[in-house]
Scaffold this active site. Structure first.
Site, PDB file in Angstrom:
ATOM      1  N   CYS A 198     102.422   8.934  91.374  1.00 50.54           N
ATOM      2  CA  CYS A 198     103.683   8.197  91.325  1.00 50.54           C
ATOM      3  C   CYS A 198     104.775   9.111  91.880  1.00 50.54           C
ATOM      4  O   CYS A 198     104.475  10.144  92.470  1.00 50.54           O
ATOM      5  CB  CYS A 198     103.992   7.691  89.909  1.00 50.54           C
ATOM      6  SG  CYS A 198     104.433   8.948  88.696  1.00 50.54           S
TER       7      CYS A 198
ATOM      8  N   ASN B  80     105.601  12.104  88.623  1.00 55.01           N
ATOM      9  CA  ASN B  80     104.482  12.494  87.765  1.00 55.01           C
ATOM     10  C   ASN B  80     104.899  12.716  86.315  1.00 55.01           C
ATOM     11  O   ASN B  80     104.424  13.616  85.645  1.00 55.01           O
ATOM     12  CB  ASN B  80     103.774  13.728  88.333  1.00 55.01           C
ATOM     13  CG  ASN B  80     102.420  14.029  87.688  1.00 55.01           C
ATOM     14  OD1 ASN B  80     102.052  15.182  87.542  1.00 55.01           O
ATOM     15  ND2 ASN B  80     101.677  13.016  87.302  1.00 55.01           N
TER      16      ASN B  80
ATOM     17  N   CYS C  86     105.949   9.472  84.424  1.00 59.81           N
ATOM     18  CA  CYS C  86     105.906   8.156  83.765  1.00 59.81           C
ATOM     19  C   CYS C  86     104.590   7.420  84.025  1.00 59.81           C
ATOM     20  O   CYS C  86     103.723   7.362  83.164  1.00 59.81           O
ATOM     21  CB  CYS C  86     107.072   7.279  84.229  1.00 59.81           C
ATOM     22  SG  CYS C  86     108.697   7.879  83.747  1.00 59.81           S
ATOM     23  N   ARG C  87     104.455   6.856  85.217  1.00 53.48           N
ATOM     24  CA  ARG C  87     103.320   5.990  85.516  1.00 53.48           C
ATOM     25  C   ARG C  87     102.012   6.733  85.696  1.00 53.48           C
ATOM     26  O   ARG C  87     100.995   6.384  85.076  1.00 53.48           O
ATOM     27  CB  ARG C  87     103.618   5.155  86.776  1.00 53.48           C
ATOM     28  CG  ARG C  87     104.787   4.211  86.603  1.00 53.48           C
ATOM     29  CD  ARG C  87     105.204   3.578  87.910  1.00 53.48           C
ATOM     30  NE  ARG C  87     105.842   4.577  88.775  1.00 53.48           N
ATOM     31  CZ  ARG C  87     106.250   4.340  90.010  1.00 53.48           C
ATOM     32  NH1 ARG C  87     106.067   3.151  90.558  1.00 53.48           N
ATOM     33  NH2 ARG C  87     106.826   5.285  90.714  1.00 53.48           N
ATOM     34  N   SER C  88     101.992   7.745  86.546  1.00 51.14           N
ATOM     35  CA  SER C  88     100.714   8.420  86.813  1.00 51.14           C
ATOM     36  C   SER C  88     100.170   9.175  85.599  1.00 51.14           C
ATOM     37  O   SER C  88      98.948   9.186  85.396  1.00 51.14           O
ATOM     38  CB  SER C  88     100.794   9.318  88.059  1.00 51.14           C
ATOM     39  OG  SER C  88     101.797  10.294  87.948  1.00 51.14           O
TER      40      SER C  88
ATOM     41  N   ASP D 257     108.471   1.141  88.205  1.00 48.46           N
ATOM     42  CA  ASP D 257     108.848   2.424  87.617  1.00 48.46           C
ATOM     43  C   ASP D 257     109.696   2.150  86.372  1.00 48.46           C
ATOM     44  O   ASP D 257     110.795   1.609  86.478  1.00 48.46           O
ATOM     45  CB  ASP D 257     109.641   3.248  88.628  1.00 48.46           C
ATOM     46  CG  ASP D 257     109.853   4.680  88.184  1.00 48.46           C
ATOM     47  OD1 ASP D 257     109.700   4.967  86.969  1.00 48.46           O
ATOM     48  OD2 ASP D 257     110.182   5.513  89.037  1.00 48.46           O
TER      49      ASP D 257
END
Length: 156
Positions: free
Chosen positions: A7, A10, A12-14, A124
């Site tokens: 993401c 690195n 939040c999402r990943s 995001d």
């Protein structure tokens, strides 16, 4: 199988995607390597966002061992599959891949495992509240189920 989730920063999402997939891989007894990285280096060395940590913890997943890092050219030689969270991440990974001779990695959007060929983005959640993190968790949970199913069907 070696899988890298990517993401923007690195945090939040990943990290959520990494934690969710690692949990499934462990429960399935698979010997996969799962990691995550960001396009940028703004958060290098930091823990995931506290909202990512909290959301993962609600599902019994601990992601506090993760530290943010930036994607490297070497990742394109090491990982079998690199999964981008959005189209901007995908473009940046593809640009990086052009700098690597004979990249090994297959690069694609993670949500293509849910909706093949649609190239949908994982939103995001950084600027929102916990609700956004919960929605992202649910998307990634479904997508990682499909990843495990698909890869295991190839390995049989």
């Amino acid at each position: 199988m070696r899988i890298l989730m990517v993401c923007l920063g690195n945090i939040c999402r990943s990290p959520l995607a990494e934690g969710i997939l690692k949990d499934k891989v462990k429960k399935a007894g698979l010997a996969w390597e799962v990691d995550s990285a960001g396009i940028g280096d703004w958060h290098t060395g930091e823990l995931p966002d506290k909202r990512s940590i909290s959301t993962a913890r609600q599902y019994g997943i601990d992601i506090t061992d993760q530290r943010a890092r930036q994607i490297r050219k070497e990742d394109l030689l090491h990982f079998d599959l690199i999964l981008a969270m959005d189209d901007s991440n995908l473009r940046q990974i593809q640009l990086l891949a052009k700098q690597v001779q004979n990249p090994k990695s297959q690069v694609e959007m993670i949500l293509n495992y849910l909706t093949p060929g649609k190239n949908q983005s994982v939103p995001d959640p950084y600027y929102g509240g916990l609700d956004g993190f919960e929605k992202v968790f649910q998307m990634l949970d479904e997508a990682t189920d499909k990843i495990v199913e698909r890869v295991m069907s190839y390995e049989v």
